[in-house]
Design a protein around this motif. Structure first.
Motif, PDB file in Angstrom:
ATOM      1  N   ASP A   1       0.807  -1.224   0.000  1.00 24.98           N
ATOM      2  CA  ASP A   1       0.000   0.000   0.000  1.00 24.98           C
ATOM      3  C   ASP A   1       0.843   1.279   0.000  1.00 24.98           C
ATOM      4  OD1 ASP A   1      -2.437  -1.407  -0.024  1.00 24.98           O
ATOM      5  OD2 ASP A   1      -2.401  -1.614   2.163  1.00 24.98           O
ATOM      6  N   ALA A   2       2.154   1.142  -0.150  1.00 22.37           N
ATOM      7  CA  ALA A   2       2.982   2.340  -0.298  1.00 22.37           C
ATOM      8  C   ALA A   2       2.533   3.101  -1.544  1.00 22.37           C
ATOM      9  CB  ALA A   2       4.455   1.967  -0.407  1.00 22.37           C
ATOM     10  N   VAL A   3       2.531   4.432  -1.469  1.00 20.11           N
ATOM     11  CA  VAL A   3       2.064   5.269  -2.572  1.00 20.11           C
ATOM     12  C   VAL A   3       3.245   5.592  -3.486  1.00 20.11           C
ATOM     13  CG1 VAL A   3       0.984   7.456  -3.225  1.00 20.11           C
ATOM     14  CG2 VAL A   3       0.228   6.247  -1.154  1.00 20.11           C
ATOM     15  N   VAL A   4       3.123   5.211  -4.746  1.00 21.27           N
ATOM     16  CA  VAL A   4       4.169   5.468  -5.741  1.00 21.27           C
ATOM     17  C   VAL A   4       3.584   6.396  -6.797  1.00 21.27           C
ATOM     18  CG1 VAL A   4       5.753   4.468  -7.431  1.00 21.27           C
ATOM     19  CG2 VAL A   4       5.192   3.210  -5.328  1.00 21.27           C
ATOM     20  N   GLY A   5       4.247   7.522  -7.020  1.00 21.87           N
ATOM     21  CA  GLY A   5       3.752   8.518  -7.961  1.00 21.87           C
ATOM     22  C   GLY A   5       4.382   8.396  -9.330  1.00 21.87           C
ATOM     23  N   THR A   6       3.557   8.520 -10.357  1.00 20.43           N
ATOM     24  CA  THR A   6       4.039   8.562 -11.733  1.00 20.43           C
ATOM     25  C   THR A   6       2.959   9.173 -12.606  1.00 20.43           C
ATOM     26  OG1 THR A   6       4.765   7.285 -13.646  1.00 20.43           O
ATOM     27  CG2 THR A   6       3.267   6.184 -12.142  1.00 20.43           C
TER      28      THR A   6
ATOM     29  N   SER B   1       2.961   8.447 -15.828  1.00 19.39           N
ATOM     30  CA  SER B   1       3.063   7.604 -17.019  1.00 19.39           C
ATOM     31  C   SER B   1       2.176   6.378 -16.920  1.00 19.39           C
ATOM     32  CB  SER B   1       4.527   7.164 -17.205  1.00 19.39           C
ATOM     33  OG  SER B   1       4.620   6.063 -18.079  1.00 19.39           O
ATOM     34  N   PRO B   2       1.206   6.207 -17.825  1.00 21.94           N
ATOM     35  CA  PRO B   2       0.425   4.966 -17.852  1.00 21.94           C
ATOM     36  C   PRO B   2       1.303   3.732 -18.049  1.00 21.94           C
ATOM     37  CG  PRO B   2      -0.640   6.649 -19.186  1.00 21.94           C
ATOM     38  CD  PRO B   2       0.712   7.187 -18.810  1.00 21.94           C
ATOM     39  N   ARG B   3       2.384   3.873 -18.821  1.00 12.53           N
ATOM     40  CA  ARG B   3       3.307   2.748 -19.017  1.00 12.53           C
ATOM     41  C   ARG B   3       3.917   2.296 -17.705  1.00 12.53           C
ATOM     42  NH1 ARG B   3       8.572   2.876 -18.738  1.00 12.53           N
ATOM     43  NH2 ARG B   3       8.577   5.146 -18.816  1.00 12.53           N
ATOM     44  N   ARG B   4       4.401   3.255 -16.922  1.00 12.73           N
ATOM     45  CA  ARG B   4       4.979   2.901 -15.627  1.00 12.73           C
ATOM     46  C   ARG B   4       3.925   2.357 -14.679  1.00 12.73           C
ATOM     47  NH1 ARG B   4       8.278   8.488 -15.798  1.00 12.73           N
ATOM     48  NH2 ARG B   4      10.213   7.747 -16.766  1.00 12.73           N
ATOM     49  N   ALA B   5       2.743   2.972 -14.666  1.00 10.24           N
ATOM     50  CA  ALA B   5       1.671   2.499 -13.796  1.00 10.24           C
ATOM     51  C   ALA B   5       1.303   1.054 -14.124  1.00 10.24           C
ATOM     52  CB  ALA B   5       0.441   3.403 -13.936  1.00 10.24           C
ATOM     53  N   ALA B   6       1.205   0.731 -15.412  1.00 12.19           N
ATOM     54  CA  ALA B   6       0.844  -0.623 -15.829  1.00 12.19           C
ATOM     55  C   ALA B   6       1.875  -1.634 -15.347  1.00 12.19           C
ATOM     56  CB  ALA B   6       0.712  -0.677 -17.341  1.00 12.19           C
ATOM     57  N   GLN B   7       3.150  -1.308 -15.510  1.00 15.01           N
ATOM     58  CA  GLN B   7       4.189  -2.263 -15.132  1.00 15.01           C
ATOM     59  C   GLN B   7       4.345  -2.360 -13.620  1.00 15.01           C
ATOM     60  OE1 GLN B   7       7.573  -2.643 -18.193  1.00 15.01           O
ATOM     61  NE2 GLN B   7       6.864  -0.539 -18.525  1.00 15.01           N
TER      62      GLN B   7
ATOM     63  N   ASN C   1       1.834  -2.003 -11.467  1.00 15.10           N
ATOM     64  CA  ASN C   1       0.686  -2.795 -11.025  1.00 15.10           C
ATOM     65  C   ASN C   1       0.839  -4.260 -11.407  1.00 15.10           C
ATOM     66  OD1 ASN C   1      -0.832  -0.753  -9.733  1.00 15.10           O
ATOM     67  ND2 ASN C   1      -1.585   0.003 -11.699  1.00 15.10           N
ATOM     68  N   ALA C   2       1.458  -4.524 -12.554  1.00 14.61           N
ATOM     69  CA  ALA C   2       1.638  -5.905 -12.999  1.00 14.61           C
ATOM     70  C   ALA C   2       2.626  -6.672 -12.127  1.00 14.61           C
ATOM     71  CB  ALA C   2       2.104  -5.923 -14.453  1.00 14.61           C
ATOM     72  N   LEU C   3       3.492  -5.962 -11.404  1.00 22.09           N
ATOM     73  CA  LEU C   3       4.446  -6.636 -10.529  1.00 22.09           C
ATOM     74  C   LEU C   3       3.779  -7.315  -9.341  1.00 22.09           C
ATOM     75  CD1 LEU C   3       7.365  -4.023 -10.482  1.00 22.09           C
ATOM     76  CD2 LEU C   3       7.378  -6.277 -11.570  1.00 22.09           C
ATOM     77  N   GLY C   4       2.561  -6.889  -9.002  1.00 24.20           N
ATOM     78  CA  GLY C   4       1.820  -7.524  -7.916  1.00 24.20           C
ATOM     79  C   GLY C   4       2.385  -7.270  -6.535  1.00 24.20           C
ATOM     80  N   LEU C   5       2.981  -6.112  -6.331  1.00 28.52           N
ATOM     81  CA  LEU C   5       3.579  -5.783  -5.037  1.00 28.52           C
ATOM     82  C   LEU C   5       2.605  -5.113  -4.075  1.00 28.52           C
ATOM     83  CD1 LEU C   5       7.057  -4.451  -6.284  1.00 28.52           C
ATOM     84  CD2 LEU C   5       6.506  -6.726  -5.386  1.00 28.52           C
TER      85      LEU C   5
ATOM     86  N   ALA D   1       0.185   1.310  -4.197  1.00 27.17           N
ATOM     87  CA  ALA D   1      -0.881   2.230  -4.597  1.00 27.17           C
ATOM     88  C   ALA D   1      -0.265   3.249  -5.554  1.00 27.17           C
ATOM     89  CB  ALA D   1      -1.476   2.931  -3.381  1.00 27.17           C
ATOM     90  N   VAL D   2      -0.579   3.127  -6.836  1.00 30.03           N
ATOM     91  CA  VAL D   2       0.008   3.996  -7.845  1.00 30.03           C
ATOM     92  C   VAL D   2      -0.850   5.239  -8.010  1.00 30.03           C
ATOM     93  CG1 VAL D   2       0.794   4.167 -10.229  1.00 30.03           C
ATOM     94  CG2 VAL D   2       0.981   1.984  -9.009  1.00 30.03           C
ATOM     95  N   ARG D   3      -0.223   6.397  -7.864  1.00 31.53           N
ATOM     96  CA  ARG D   3      -0.945   7.679  -7.932  1.00 31.53           C
ATOM     97  C   ARG D   3      -0.414   8.525  -9.084  1.00 31.53           C
ATOM     98  NH1 ARG D   3      -0.987  11.390  -2.656  1.00 31.53           N
ATOM     99  NH2 ARG D   3      -2.212   9.593  -1.946  1.00 31.53           N
TER     100      ARG D   3
END
Length: 330
Positions: A116-121, A123-129, A131-135, A138-140
């Motif tokens: 649940d750590a908040v990671v900012g970006t 970029s949809p590309r970065r957000a997709a990858q 989220n796909a890592l399954g860690l 929380a991508v913001r």
């Protein structure tokens, strides 16, 4: 020769432009930087809602075509794939490290961030990858220049941000990096880390002056990446990552290894594929990999479009300077 170099006002864009200006000054040319404001600088909406690729380049390209400036230095990943009529990429210098990097609180790496750590970006590309890592992160979505985004970490607004390592290196912020991401985890944007030197097509003297700045391996690599993007991009805003690397075989021949990612922003769909081929086939390799991705499921999230012709992506530096003023670059 006096050269008016058009640049965005951001610190990164100015540093990139000044680095090219100095290379030209070292060769005896005079260079004046001309500041230009783009839509991407003034509109704080998410980039994909403004049309994504091209929002940082349009105003500078307009100034080039209008004769207000003679040269533009772009981050290549910000340029649309299809050529702008009347303009050519006169040189693509040697590429910076194209990988993405994490800047996180407390020196943490991506794997060390808590669930649940908040990671900012932005970029949809970065957000997709991510989220796909399954860690369980929380991508913001965030916007702003590099220092603005890094300040979100120091202020505690987010736990980490993902940025291009090349940009951090160019503005002297690599000490803030807590992890450089392996492309196996996150493939960069096509063209990331590379600069594009764009001029008017009829600027024969300036094209000749810029030709020595071109790096053939970098041009071949980004040509493959952008050919792939061109074959996938029409009518779609799905996250796409790509990285091409030039490798030398035992017999001395040069080959390109091209990897790509297509996914959904929520991480629910991801597809990674790769191809390898001779360096002179860079445009064809990009298109072939795009077709492979579409056949293997990317078509479910990317409406297929007509792929660009391979000769739309010049590979060899000798293509940059016409043998006569009437010759047009393909």
């Amino acid at each position: 020769m006096m050269v008016r170099l058009g640049t965005r006002r951001s610190a990164l864009a100015t540093i990139q432009s000044e680095s090219v200006a100095q290379l030209l000054r070292d060769r005896g040319h005079e260079v004046e930087l001309v500041m230009i404001t783009t839509e991407g600088d003034t509109n704080r909406a998410p980039l994909e809602t403004m049309g994504g690729t091209g929002v940082f380049a349009a105003a500078i390209r307009h100034a080039l075509l209008a004769g207000e400036v003679d040269l533009a230095v772009h981050s290549l990943k910000d340029l649309p794939v299809q050529p702008e009529p009347g303009l050519v990429l006169a040189a693509i210098p040697s590429r910076e490290d194209p990988r993405d990097a994490i800047v996180a609180r407390d020196g943490l790496t991506l794997a060390e961030l808590p669930q649940d750590a908040v990671v900012g970006t932005g970029s949809p590309r970065r957000a997709a990858q991510l989220n796909a890592l399954g860690l369980g992160l929380a991508v913001r979505g965030i916007r702003g220049n590099i220092d603005t985004r890094m300040s979100l970490v120091t202020s505690g607004t987010v736990d980490a941000v993902v940025l291009a390592r090349a940009g951090l290196a160019r503005i002297g912020r690599t000490a803030a990096i807590t992890e450089v991401l392996d492309p196996l985890q996150m493939l960069p944007a096509p063209g990331q880390g590379a600069l594009a030197l764009e001029v008017r097509e009829d600027a024969t003297e300036l094209r000749a002056a810029l030709a020595p700045l071109d790096d053939p391996d970098t041009r071949a690599a980004v040509t493959a990446e952008r050919a792939l993007l061109g074959a996938l991009e029409a009518g779609c805003s799905s996250p796409i990552g790509a990285l091409a690397e030039v490798v030398e075989e035992l017999d001395g021949s040069l080959m390109i290894s091209l990897r790509a990612f297509v996914g959904s922003k929520d991480g629910g769909f991801e597809l990674r594929r790769s191809v390898t081929g001779p360096i002179e086939a860079a445009p064809r390799l990009g298109i072939e990999l795009a077709q492979l991705l579409l056949q293997d499921g990317a078509a479910d999230v990317i409406p297929p479009g007509a792929p660009p012709k391979p000769d739309a992506f010049p590979t060899h530096p000798e293509d940059l300077v016409p043998t006569n003023a009437a010759e047009r670059e393909s």
